[in-house]
Write an enzyme that holds these catalytic residues in place. Structure first.
Site, PDB file in Angstrom:
ATOM      1  N   GLY A 193     -13.976  -1.292  -6.722  1.00 27.78           N
ATOM      2  CA  GLY A 193     -15.312  -0.945  -6.334  1.00 27.78           C
ATOM      3  C   GLY A 193     -15.394   0.055  -5.148  1.00 27.78           C
ATOM      4  N   GLY A 194     -14.049   0.296  -4.833  1.00 30.38           N
ATOM      5  CA  GLY A 194     -14.227   1.428  -3.570  1.00 30.38           C
ATOM      6  C   GLY A 194     -14.935   0.781  -2.262  1.00 30.38           C
ATOM      7  CG  ASP A 248      -8.493   5.563   0.111  1.00 26.16           C
ATOM      8  OD1 ASP A 248      -9.455   6.123  -0.288  1.00 26.16           O
ATOM      9  OD2 ASP A 248      -8.084   4.328  -0.549  1.00 26.16           O
ATOM     10  CG  ASN A 295      -8.225   6.457  -4.093  1.00 25.84           C
ATOM     11  OD1 ASN A 295      -8.906   5.472  -3.474  1.00 25.84           O
ATOM     12  ND2 ASN A 295      -8.340   7.601  -3.515  1.00 25.84           N
ATOM     13  CB  THR A 305      -6.215   0.633  -6.370  1.00 29.59           C
ATOM     14  OG1 THR A 305      -6.889   1.963  -6.743  1.00 29.59           O
ATOM     15  CG2 THR A 305      -5.580   1.082  -4.968  1.00 29.59           C
ATOM     16  NE  ARG A 349      -3.997   2.103   0.789  1.00 23.48           N
ATOM     17  CZ  ARG A 349      -5.050   2.227   0.009  1.00 23.48           C
ATOM     18  NH1 ARG A 349      -4.750   2.389  -1.008  1.00 23.48           N
ATOM     19  NH2 ARG A 349      -5.867   3.124   0.487  1.00 23.48           N
ATOM     20  CB  THR A 396      -9.601  -0.905  -7.168  1.00 26.74           C
ATOM     21  OG1 THR A 396      -9.513   0.199  -6.229  1.00 26.74           O
ATOM     22  CG2 THR A 396      -8.571  -1.868  -6.336  1.00 26.74           C
TER      23      THR A 396
END
Length: 570
Positions: A471-472, A421, A399, A397, A106, A379
């Site tokens: 899909g967030g 985020d 984002n 992703t 991440r 993503t």
């Protein structure tokens, strides 16, 4: 005679499709309709080119981790709205020996980041600064992630793995109808944010061949010089100069300091399934565990697929899990997360004490639970199983679609906008409408909370499923509904992936369902019980890519019909 019978069956199935909602069609089909199947190995991703390259790497003797590198980088070439070099992601794995683990690559906040960096002097949240341009960019982790995975598990040389990806960037790929629209819809914002034209500001049509020489050169440098090319070498210097020109606070030291991290996955049982999913800083595993462990107390198979009672159970479990998410979850390197308490049966039972089938529990009455303690939707996900028995689920992703919209012409890739985020201002919704608290506040070198949920499932102590989705905030609910579709409602993998989905995330207090996919009577029943239903929104919920191990040991893929997703196996 056999041909006539087959045609008759096809006619009956088509009649069901035309006369009923998609939900009814899936329920009434007596024989599961399988997706792509293979005997030895399988890759399912957002693009055929990426799946094909990953599959070919395994045909050459590579394993799932070699294919992970190839697929990830191929998606950066042919699916640049989410595939990336300038973003990050998570991987969950299971080896042929049954060993499990998770890799966190991440993005991180830069060293110069601070809690109130997106607030003005009047404490007003300047949303555009966390969404577009240089200040929105987190320190990228993707290249560190692929090298970390390859170092531990890879079997082929990195040069061999990247060679077909470099050729894909040089020779190009054909643009699909969905992609042409997506590229064209973003042309103006690319020009506005970057203040210049690029290969992405041209007008595209279906079938155009898209080449990216700059990205091919970047990938070649990485192939020749390894991880250090991106984090310390010429790429790093070019990247930092570009970012700082665009008001980013990322420095060479940020890149040099970045490390991908091995983590323990979240592991829990749903009836006789053992589910292995991503741990914090992803909220996916914990939230999904809360929802599924709660759901296990209700006979949803008896209630039926997407019926009023089944939707009620899942929505109320989702409502409570997302409320907890907003309060307790963040980067475990910075905060203490009470995982055991959040997943305890007693706690989850107590959370549902206020639920009744008579009506909705308004979200304003639901806060985070009391514990006695001592993202864009653009993503992308891919699932891979190899002939050796290894399996991985990877979600990566930028984002938002094309991230911050910043595109480096010299390097050939987009940069993320993952700083959005974080909880830039606790209590204020982010890009996906998610509310955050101090647990996810901005801090230097901190990883932002995510909803990405790459997941593996075991049944009878054997691999059973690999899946995930973009899909967030809807990622978590899409993944768990897909598992339930196969396990509780006896769908094939392809049917489970294609089935209509719904989503609730505590705030806003709305049940989002895919337009025209749900029975009108069910919608009315829910509204009569006090649920606010958004059933006219044309956008889809998730784009699941999954693999199911069939009883004979072969594989069935589920490549979501909502995108250009494609499975390739052998």
């Amino acid at each position: 005679m056999k041909l006539k019978n087959a045609l008759l069956c096809l006619f009956v199935l088509l009649s069901f499709w035309q006369c009923n909602s998609p939900q009814k069609e899936i329920l009434q089909a007596t024989t599961p309709v399988l997706g792509v199947t293979s005997q030895k190995a399988m890759v399912v991703s957002a693009r055929e080119e990426a799946s094909k390259i990953g599959s070919e790497i395994m045909q050459q003797g590579g394993n799932a981790f070699d294919a992970m590198v190839a697929t990830e980088m191929a998606l950066a070439v042919c699916y640049p709205n989410a595939g990336n070099l300038g973003g990050g992601g998570f991987m969950v794995y299971r080896t042929h020996k049954g060993e499990i683990g998770a890799l966190d690559y991440r993005e991180k906040a830069p060293l110069r980041a601070f809690k109130d960096m997106y607030l003005d002097q009047n404490n007003k949240y300047l949303q555009h600064k966390s969404k577009t341009g240089g200040l929105a960019v987190g320190v990228p982790g993707t290249i560190a992630g692929i090298f970390k995975a390859h170092q531990k598990f890879g079997s082929l040389p990195m040069q061999s793995i990247l060679r077909p990806v470099i050729l894909l960037a040089k020779n190009g790929f054909k643009i699909t109808e969905k992609q042409a629209k997506q590229f064209n819809d973003h042309r103006a914002v690319f020009k506005q944010v970057n203040q210049e034209n690029s290969i992405f500001t041209k007008k595209f049509k279906v079938g155009d061949v898209f080449k990216n020489e700059a990205l091919a050169n970047t990938l070649q440098q990485i192939s020749d010089n390894g991880r250090k090319a991106f984090y310390q070498g010429d790429i790093a210097k070019t990247l930092v100069a570009f970012l700082q020109k665009n008001k980013s606070i990322i420095s060479l030291k940020d890149l040099e300091n970045y490390q991908a991290i091995w983590r323990e996955p979240i592991v829990f049982n749903y009836k006789d399934l053992r589910i292995i999913s991503m741990s914090p800083p992803s909220s996916g595993g914990i939230c999904m565990a809360q929802i599924l462990k709660t759901t296990a107390n209700y006979p949803i198979a008896v209630y039926g697929h997407n019926t009023t009672k089944t939707i009620q159970v899942l929505v109320e479990a989702q409502r409570r899990a997302y409320a907890d998410r907003s309060h307790y979850l963040g980067d475990p390197d910075f905060i203490n997360i009470p995982v055991d308490s959040l997943l305890s049966d007693a706690y989850l039972k107590n959370r549902m004490d206020s639920f009744s089938f008579d009506g909705a529990t308004p979200s304003h009455q639901i806060k985070h639970g009391n514990i006695q303690a001592p993202e864009s939707k653009e993503t992308t996900h891919y699932s891979i199983v190899d002939s050796y028995g290894n399996a991985i689920a990877v979600t990566t992703t930028l984002n938002a679609s094309f991230g911050s919209k910043l595109y480096s012409k010299k390097l050939g890739f987009f940069l993320n906008n993952e700083m959005d985020d974080f909880s830039a201002k606790p209590g204020t919704p982010n890009l996906f409408g998610l509310i955050g608290a101090d647990a996810n506040a901005i801090a230097p070198q901190k990883r932002m909370l995510s909803s990405m949920t790459p997941t593996l499932v075991e049944k009878d102590n054997k691999l059973w499923m690999s899946l995930g989705t973009p899909g967030g905030s809807t990622i978590i609910t899409s993944v768990l509904q897909t598992i339930l579709n196969v396990y509780e409602f006896n769908m094939s993998m392809q049917q489970a992936v294609d089935a209509p989905r719904f989503h609730h995330q505590w705030l806003p207090d709305v049940v989002k369902v895919e337009a025209t996919s749900f029975d009108a009577k069910t919608i009315k029943n829910l509204e009569n019980k006090g649920y606010v239903i958004d059933y006219k929104n044309p956008s889809s919920i998730g784009t699941v890519d999954a693999i199911l191990v069939l009883p004979d040991g072969s594989f069935e893929a589920g490549a979501d019909k909502r995108g250009d997703d494609t499975a390739v196996g052998f």
